[in-house]
Design a protein around this motif. Sequence first.
Motif, PDB file in Angstrom:
ATOM      1  N   ASP A  96       0.829  -1.212   0.000  1.00 45.93           N
ATOM      2  CA  ASP A  96       0.000   0.000   0.000  1.00 45.93           C
ATOM      3  C   ASP A  96       0.859   1.257   0.000  1.00 45.93           C
ATOM      4  OD1 ASP A  96      -2.283  -1.495  -0.081  1.00 45.93           O
ATOM      5  OD2 ASP A  96      -2.561  -1.523   2.097  1.00 45.93           O
ATOM      6  N   ILE A  97       1.980   1.197   0.722  1.00 41.58           N
ATOM      7  CA  ILE A  97       2.915   2.336   0.730  1.00 41.58           C
ATOM      8  C   ILE A  97       3.476   2.535  -0.678  1.00 41.58           C
ATOM      9  CG2 ILE A  97       5.109   3.203   1.683  1.00 41.58           C
ATOM     10  CD1 ILE A  97       4.455   1.569   4.244  1.00 41.58           C
ATOM     11  N   GLN A  98       3.847   1.415  -1.347  1.00 43.37           N
ATOM     12  CA  GLN A  98       4.390   1.494  -2.708  1.00 43.37           C
ATOM     13  C   GLN A  98       3.416   2.194  -3.653  1.00 43.37           C
ATOM     14  OE1 GLN A  98       5.132  -2.668  -3.628  1.00 43.37           O
ATOM     15  NE2 GLN A  98       7.321  -2.373  -3.411  1.00 43.37           N
ATOM     16  N   LEU A  99       2.156   1.762  -3.599  1.00 37.78           N
ATOM     17  CA  LEU A  99       1.171   2.300  -4.545  1.00 37.78           C
ATOM     18  C   LEU A  99       0.808   3.742  -4.249  1.00 37.78           C
ATOM     19  CD1 LEU A  99      -1.160  -0.816  -4.909  1.00 37.78           C
ATOM     20  CD2 LEU A  99       0.473   0.048  -6.577  1.00 37.78           C
ATOM     21  N   GLY A 100       1.213   4.228  -3.085  1.00 42.60           N
ATOM     22  CA  GLY A 100       0.900   5.602  -2.714  1.00 42.60           C
ATOM     23  C   GLY A 100       1.968   6.609  -3.089  1.00 42.60           C
ATOM     24  N   ILE A 101       3.073   6.156  -3.726  1.00 43.60           N
ATOM     25  CA  ILE A 101       4.146   7.117  -4.024  1.00 43.60           C
ATOM     26  C   ILE A 101       3.752   8.027  -5.188  1.00 43.60           C
ATOM     27  CG2 ILE A 101       5.970   5.611  -3.103  1.00 43.60           C
ATOM     28  CD1 ILE A 101       6.851   5.081  -5.993  1.00 43.60           C
ATOM     29  N   ASP A 102       4.392   9.174  -5.227  1.00 39.29           N
ATOM     30  CA  ASP A 102       4.011  10.219  -6.180  1.00 39.29           C
ATOM     31  C   ASP A 102       4.746  10.032  -7.517  1.00 39.29           C
ATOM     32  OD1 ASP A 102       3.002  12.511  -7.286  1.00 39.29           O
ATOM     33  OD2 ASP A 102       4.485  13.834  -6.346  1.00 39.29           O
ATOM     34  N   HIS A 103       4.320   9.013  -8.259  1.00 39.55           N
ATOM     35  CA  HIS A 103       4.926   8.710  -9.558  1.00 39.55           C
ATOM     36  C   HIS A 103       3.813   8.655 -10.590  1.00 39.55           C
ATOM     37  CE1 HIS A 103       6.985   6.569 -12.779  1.00 39.55           C
ATOM     38  NE2 HIS A 103       8.138   6.665 -12.127  1.00 39.55           N
ATOM     39  N   ILE A 104       4.061   9.184 -11.765  1.00 37.60           N
ATOM     40  CA  ILE A 104       3.034   9.252 -12.812  1.00 37.60           C
ATOM     41  C   ILE A 104       2.385   7.887 -13.095  1.00 37.60           C
ATOM     42  CG2 ILE A 104       4.766   9.042 -14.671  1.00 37.60           C
ATOM     43  CD1 ILE A 104       2.965  10.851 -16.397  1.00 37.60           C
ATOM     44  N   TYR A 109      11.682   2.281  -2.822  1.00 37.67           N
ATOM     45  CA  TYR A 109      10.387   1.681  -2.458  1.00 37.67           C
ATOM     46  C   TYR A 109      10.181   0.317  -3.109  1.00 37.67           C
ATOM     47  CZ  TYR A 109       8.997   5.990  -0.159  1.00 37.67           C
ATOM     48  OH  TYR A 109       8.922   7.048   0.705  1.00 37.67           O
ATOM     49  N   ASN A 110      11.034  -0.028  -4.056  1.00 39.91           N
ATOM     50  CA  ASN A 110      10.961  -1.356  -4.675  1.00 39.91           C
ATOM     51  C   ASN A 110      11.668  -2.330  -3.717  1.00 39.91           C
ATOM     52  OD1 ASN A 110      10.631  -3.477  -6.405  1.00 39.91           O
ATOM     53  ND2 ASN A 110      11.781  -2.595  -8.099  1.00 39.91           N
ATOM     54  N   VAL A 111      10.988  -2.650  -2.625  1.00 39.30           N
ATOM     55  CA  VAL A 111      11.658  -3.281  -1.471  1.00 39.30           C
ATOM     56  C   VAL A 111      12.117  -4.714  -1.733  1.00 39.30           C
ATOM     57  CG1 VAL A 111      10.621  -1.810   0.271  1.00 39.30           C
ATOM     58  CG2 VAL A 111       9.402  -3.878  -0.438  1.00 39.30           C
ATOM     59  N   ILE A 112      11.557  -5.377  -2.767  1.00 42.06           N
ATOM     60  CA  ILE A 112      12.014  -6.754  -3.025  1.00 42.06           C
ATOM     61  C   ILE A 112      12.895  -6.837  -4.265  1.00 42.06           C
ATOM     62  CG2 ILE A 112      10.130  -7.874  -1.767  1.00 42.06           C
ATOM     63  CD1 ILE A 112       8.878  -8.476  -4.551  1.00 42.06           C
ATOM     64  N   PHE A 149       6.033  -3.830  -8.916  1.00 40.85           N
ATOM     65  CA  PHE A 149       6.235  -2.453  -8.465  1.00 40.85           C
ATOM     66  C   PHE A 149       5.950  -1.470  -9.604  1.00 40.85           C
ATOM     67  CE2 PHE A 149       9.246   1.099  -7.162  1.00 40.85           C
ATOM     68  CZ  PHE A 149       8.304   1.707  -6.349  1.00 40.85           C
ATOM     69  N   PHE A 150       6.969  -0.958 -10.280  1.00 43.87           N
ATOM     70  CA  PHE A 150       6.715   0.013 -11.344  1.00 43.87           C
ATOM     71  C   PHE A 150       5.802  -0.575 -12.427  1.00 43.87           C
ATOM     72  CE2 PHE A 150      10.779   2.292 -10.102  1.00 43.87           C
ATOM     73  CZ  PHE A 150      10.137   3.451  -9.698  1.00 43.87           C
ATOM     74  N   PHE A 151       5.980  -1.870 -12.714  1.00 44.20           N
ATOM     75  CA  PHE A 151       5.163  -2.446 -13.791  1.00 44.20           C
ATOM     76  C   PHE A 151       3.678  -2.437 -13.447  1.00 44.20           C
ATOM     77  CE2 PHE A 151       3.269  -5.835 -16.401  1.00 44.20           C
ATOM     78  CZ  PHE A 151       3.508  -5.251 -17.635  1.00 44.20           C
ATOM     79  N   GLU A 152       3.355  -2.454 -12.163  1.00 46.25           N
ATOM     80  CA  GLU A 152       1.947  -2.371 -11.741  1.00 46.25           C
ATOM     81  C   GLU A 152       1.262  -1.176 -12.420  1.00 46.25           C
ATOM     82  OE1 GLU A 152      -1.563  -3.119 -10.022  1.00 46.25           O
ATOM     83  OE2 GLU A 152       0.126  -4.386  -9.472  1.00 46.25           O
ATOM     84  N   GLY A 153       1.934  -0.027 -12.386  1.00 45.07           N
ATOM     85  CA  GLY A 153       1.365   1.179 -12.995  1.00 45.07           C
ATOM     86  C   GLY A 153       1.270   1.065 -14.513  1.00 45.07           C
ATOM     87  N   LEU A 154       2.321   0.517 -15.132  1.00 42.17           N
ATOM     88  CA  LEU A 154       2.306   0.334 -16.591  1.00 42.17           C
ATOM     89  C   LEU A 154       1.192  -0.618 -17.018  1.00 42.17           C
ATOM     90  CD1 LEU A 154       6.072  -0.004 -17.558  1.00 42.17           C
ATOM     91  CD2 LEU A 154       4.448   1.674 -18.448  1.00 42.17           C
ATOM     92  N   ALA A 155       1.054  -1.723 -16.287  1.00 43.51           N
ATOM     93  CA  ALA A 155       0.051  -2.737 -16.635  1.00 43.51           C
ATOM     94  C   ALA A 155      -1.355  -2.146 -16.575  1.00 43.51           C
ATOM     95  CB  ALA A 155       0.174  -3.933 -15.695  1.00 43.51           C
ATOM     96  N   ARG A 156      -1.614  -1.346 -15.552  1.00 43.03           N
ATOM     97  CA  ARG A 156      -2.933  -0.705 -15.449  1.00 43.03           C
ATOM     98  C   ARG A 156      -3.203   0.188 -16.656  1.00 43.03           C
ATOM     99  NH1 ARG A 156      -3.053   1.581  -9.266  1.00 43.03           N
ATOM    100  NH2 ARG A 156      -2.813  -0.399  -8.174  1.00 43.03           N
TER     101      ARG A 156
END
Length: 347
Positions: free
Chosen positions: A37-45, A242-245, A97-104
Amino acid sequence: MAPHVRFPGVDEELQKLLDANMDQAPARRRAREAFKDIQLGIDHILFKAPTHGLKIKESYEVNSRGLEIFSKSWLPETSQPKALVCYCHGYGDTCTFFFEGLARKFASHGYGVFAMDYPGFGLSEGLHCYIPHFDRLVDSVIEHYSKVKENPEYCTLPSFLFGQSLGGAVALKIHLKQPNAWNGAILVAPMCKIADDMVPPWLLTQLLIGLAKFLPEMKLVPNKDLAEAAFRDLKKREMTTYNVIAYKDKPRLKTAVEMLKTTQEIERRLVEVSLPLLILHGEADIVTDPSVSKALYEKARSSDKKLKLYKDAYHSLLEGEPDEMIVRVFDDIISWLDEHSTKTINS
């Protein structure tokens, strides 16, 4: 060991999960679960992409080698996808992580997006970021995506590989093993050759290759700060913590040797590449060599191929650039996909 990062406002219990040894999957899974939840809350486009109207599913499945593989899918909720996009992630990375946003973003444009963590990466089972055999890794990816494509719901749809960095090498190897199985590939800064600056000097490389026979799992290979080398936008570079893994230690000996061998093989076999291609590369990339993307474009025998080079851009075109560059690269990918999905359906 890679230095542990202290996150402001994170309680001791959570910090303990982040400080744990992540060599094995259970520790990585605990850290990601506690931190997502912390990851998805970061301020990235990328994380501003909406999730409403999407079906998102995570699963674990034991593969034919007995390893539990993590996978995820993002689909439009109310319509049949235009095509399947099957993702191959980069070195040390995960599809969560970052791909979550791209996939959406892809799914909100009407695509069915499928991703997995390779054995030993992200949330999949196996020693963290250890590649004993690159071919075996590629076979695991083929096994997973073959099941996706055989699903009666999707088997008539066009399917595209989407590989970033090391994932570009995985995608090309998949194509070389399955020359007629895919309708095209999108390769972002593909690892067809590791940039000379990122490879240790020749003598040291030979020494490490010899050592890898005896200490394959050792974290010994000297390396540069990948985030610094890959992310141009400083604010976004800070977000990589924030990409903790993600794997942040020195590369394991056998992993480094397998990557080197694979890039040498791909460089030799560029002429065998025959599927429709979209190749995207930052001209200022110092992680993977843009000149080899040019060579891939020139040598591939595909009749349908496109190379897009972005002035001043670094390695992480879709995550680490200023917002306007990320939007431009994403739009270039979508317009290529839209054109090739309809072309495939109509042909």
